[in-house]
Design an enzyme around this catalytic site. Sequence first.
Site, PDB file in Angstrom:
ATOM      1  N   TYR A  23     -18.660  -4.909 -35.357  1.00 16.28           N
ATOM      2  CA  TYR A  23     -18.736  -5.650 -36.622  1.00 16.28           C
ATOM      3  C   TYR A  23     -20.067  -6.370 -36.771  1.00 16.28           C
ATOM      4  O   TYR A  23     -20.611  -6.902 -35.795  1.00 16.28           O
ATOM      5  CB  TYR A  23     -17.579  -6.659 -36.717  1.00 16.28           C
ATOM      6  CG  TYR A  23     -16.251  -6.000 -36.410  1.00 16.28           C
ATOM      7  CD1 TYR A  23     -15.735  -5.005 -37.257  1.00 16.28           C
ATOM      8  CD2 TYR A  23     -15.533  -6.317 -35.261  1.00 16.28           C
ATOM      9  CE1 TYR A  23     -14.540  -4.361 -36.969  1.00 16.28           C
ATOM     10  CE2 TYR A  23     -14.331  -5.681 -34.964  1.00 16.28           C
ATOM     11  CZ  TYR A  23     -13.845  -4.700 -35.819  1.00 16.28           C
ATOM     12  OH  TYR A  23     -12.676  -4.061 -35.518  1.00 16.28           O
ATOM     13  N   ASP A  24     -20.578  -6.387 -38.015  1.00 11.87           N
ATOM     14  CA  ASP A  24     -21.797  -7.159 -38.259  1.00 11.87           C
ATOM     15  C   ASP A  24     -21.521  -8.428 -39.064  1.00 11.87           C
ATOM     16  O   ASP A  24     -22.407  -9.243 -39.263  1.00 11.87           O
ATOM     17  CB  ASP A  24     -22.876  -6.298 -38.930  1.00 11.87           C
ATOM     18  CG  ASP A  24     -22.440  -5.748 -40.288  1.00 11.87           C
ATOM     19  OD1 ASP A  24     -21.469  -6.282 -40.875  1.00 11.87           O
ATOM     20  OD2 ASP A  24     -23.061  -4.767 -40.745  1.00 11.87           O
ATOM     21  N   THR A  25     -20.290  -8.553 -39.530  1.00  9.13           N
ATOM     22  CA  THR A  25     -19.930  -9.739 -40.319  1.00  9.13           C
ATOM     23  C   THR A  25     -18.579 -10.281 -39.835  1.00  9.13           C
ATOM     24  O   THR A  25     -17.644  -9.501 -39.615  1.00  9.13           O
ATOM     25  CB  THR A  25     -19.812  -9.382 -41.825  1.00  9.13           C
ATOM     26  OG1 THR A  25     -21.042  -8.773 -42.240  1.00  9.13           O
ATOM     27  CG2 THR A  25     -19.534 -10.607 -42.667  1.00  9.13           C
ATOM     28  N   LYS A 247     -17.328  -2.920 -41.466  1.00  7.82           N
ATOM     29  CA  LYS A 247     -18.027  -3.610 -40.384  1.00  7.82           C
ATOM     30  C   LYS A 247     -17.758  -5.113 -40.392  1.00  7.82           C
ATOM     31  O   LYS A 247     -18.556  -5.916 -39.901  1.00  7.82           O
ATOM     32  CB  LYS A 247     -19.528  -3.342 -40.496  1.00  7.82           C
ATOM     33  CG  LYS A 247     -19.882  -1.884 -40.192  1.00  7.82           C
ATOM     34  CD  LYS A 247     -21.366  -1.707 -40.029  1.00  7.82           C
ATOM     35  CE  LYS A 247     -21.659  -0.315 -39.514  1.00  7.82           C
ATOM     36  NZ  LYS A 247     -23.108  -0.056 -39.456  1.00  7.82           N
TER      37      LYS A 247
END
Lengths: 308, 308
Positions: A23-25, A247
């Site tokens: 995950y980026d968030t 993500k």
Amino acid sequence: MTQANSPVKVNSKEVAQELLDQYDTFLFDCDGVLWLGSHLLPHINETLEMLQSHGKKLYFVTNNSTKSRTAYTKKFASFGISVTEDQIFTSGYASALYVRDTLKLTPGKDKVWIFGEAGISEELKLMGIESLGCNDPRLDEPFDISSSPFLKDGLDPDVKCVIAGLDTKINYHRLAVTLQYLQQPDVKFVATNIDSTYPNKGRILPGAGSMIECVAFSAGRKPAACGKPNPNMLNAIVTAKKIDRSKCCMVGDRLNTDMRFGIEGKLGGTLLVLTGIETEEKALDSTGDHPLPKYYADKLGDLYELSK
Amino acid sequence: MTQANSPVKVNSKEVAQELLDQYDTFLFDCDGVLWLGSHLLPHINETLEMLQSHGKKLYFVTNNSTKSRTAYTKKFASFGISVTEDQIFTSGYASALYVRDTLKLTPGKDKVWIFGEAGISEELKLMGIESLGCNDPRLDEPFDISSSPFLKDGLDPDVKCVIAGLDTKINYHRLAVTLQYLQQPDVKFVATNIDSTYPNKGRILPGAGSMIECVAFSAGRKPAACGKPNPNMLNAIVTAKKIDRSKCCMVGDRLNTDMRFGIEGKLGGTLLVLTGIETEEKALDSTGDHPLPKYYADKLGDLYELSK
């Protein structure tokens, strides 16, 4: 890979790393995840700093409507966490957005009656929408049907909507006047969120949902609920922040609001922490009427502790 | 004779006489039938005197739990109506009977937590059952989870039941402590009545049911409701007063409580008066989810006016 619907416990460096890599968030619920009332949970600052150092984007999504986003930044600062207003989404803010963008109330003309706290009125004011009720000290006076300043000259015809939320100053005066507005069929009815309770200092206290149930039952009406798990709130965040849902991971302490919010919102991940309202037993119980998270952890700080 | 399910309007001397001839006992709801708040409705004294002069037995059955039966006799006296305590049944009294006779609480030992007013605690006291909460002035203080005198030394283990009813002193302190008791699985949960609203001075105000809904929703529990239309209340009256149900008529202003109470209790008659919460349109609407009365009248005083 584990089978579908079987939540994975974050209890090793490998699982923690797997979660971080996907995950980026991250969207965080606050109470029960970062803190309990005025008590910060262990290794929260370190976890948030670690995530930021890895380039993750962090947003805070709370069903607490008693504080505005501005007031929330101060709460974060009091714990030594640096967060800007545009990282915060409260159910009070979501309700104000709903009133402006969906109900199309006209700023400067239409008004809102608030059964709730300043976190709602302050957000409406920023949008130029006047509100009545809320923490007006005249509502602290005992209710008298003949002399209430909110009734004796009739209802305000410019009120087009009632927003109801948690109000720790709940009293009969507030309930009675709120009901008068809800008896007007053309006055819309909006609820900040439906949580029946919230945890505080080892006890479970009455939440927004229980108070909203009171006014809804007396009025014989059901409100449009704006906070988690309502998808409108997630849609607003995803659009404003250009988030790739696949993500993005929702982190929370409640199955029926936080986890439902992430799962029904088709986010890539969900992480339940057990520092709030739920138990491990419930997190693993696939027979209940709640959705199950992808991951769960004893506490959010485990992400930091396991990654060291 | 009119067909079943078609309510007959009491609007002629003949219909009034037909009604009087059929019944020897009348049960009256009070608020909305005899008076509205502190305003006596027209020709009430004359109607009650006429019925008594014809040898009819009169009982007063109210879902108002804020006053005890003793206090109610004073309210009648203030309107010049002479009524004795044993003619009065309140939902507070019905709740106290339920706690003693059905839940079998032990007087002098077991205690009751009250979210409600003195009409409940006074009836319990007459039965030797101690109560906590209610109008205790310490509950008027703002709620503080650490310093509340009802929480800081723990809950009272002798409390075996919560009774909830209308409480115009509703506040967060009362709601929060009530919830703590309701979280104890062995503490029983009793509601005085489920009326969502009540009429007063031309307005509709929040009733017991709406407040009980608030605590029930936060606790995730449903109470046993004691007032009208619960048959336990009617059974208690019928037994105590040796009433022949077929010769008994229930008079009230609400379809869903008063009329349901009479019809489901298999009383010979039901009379709806339109001085309270219902309209003629609703009284005649056979498509709703409410039962229909046998008779209806614009006001109770019409019985007197038409019989002159």
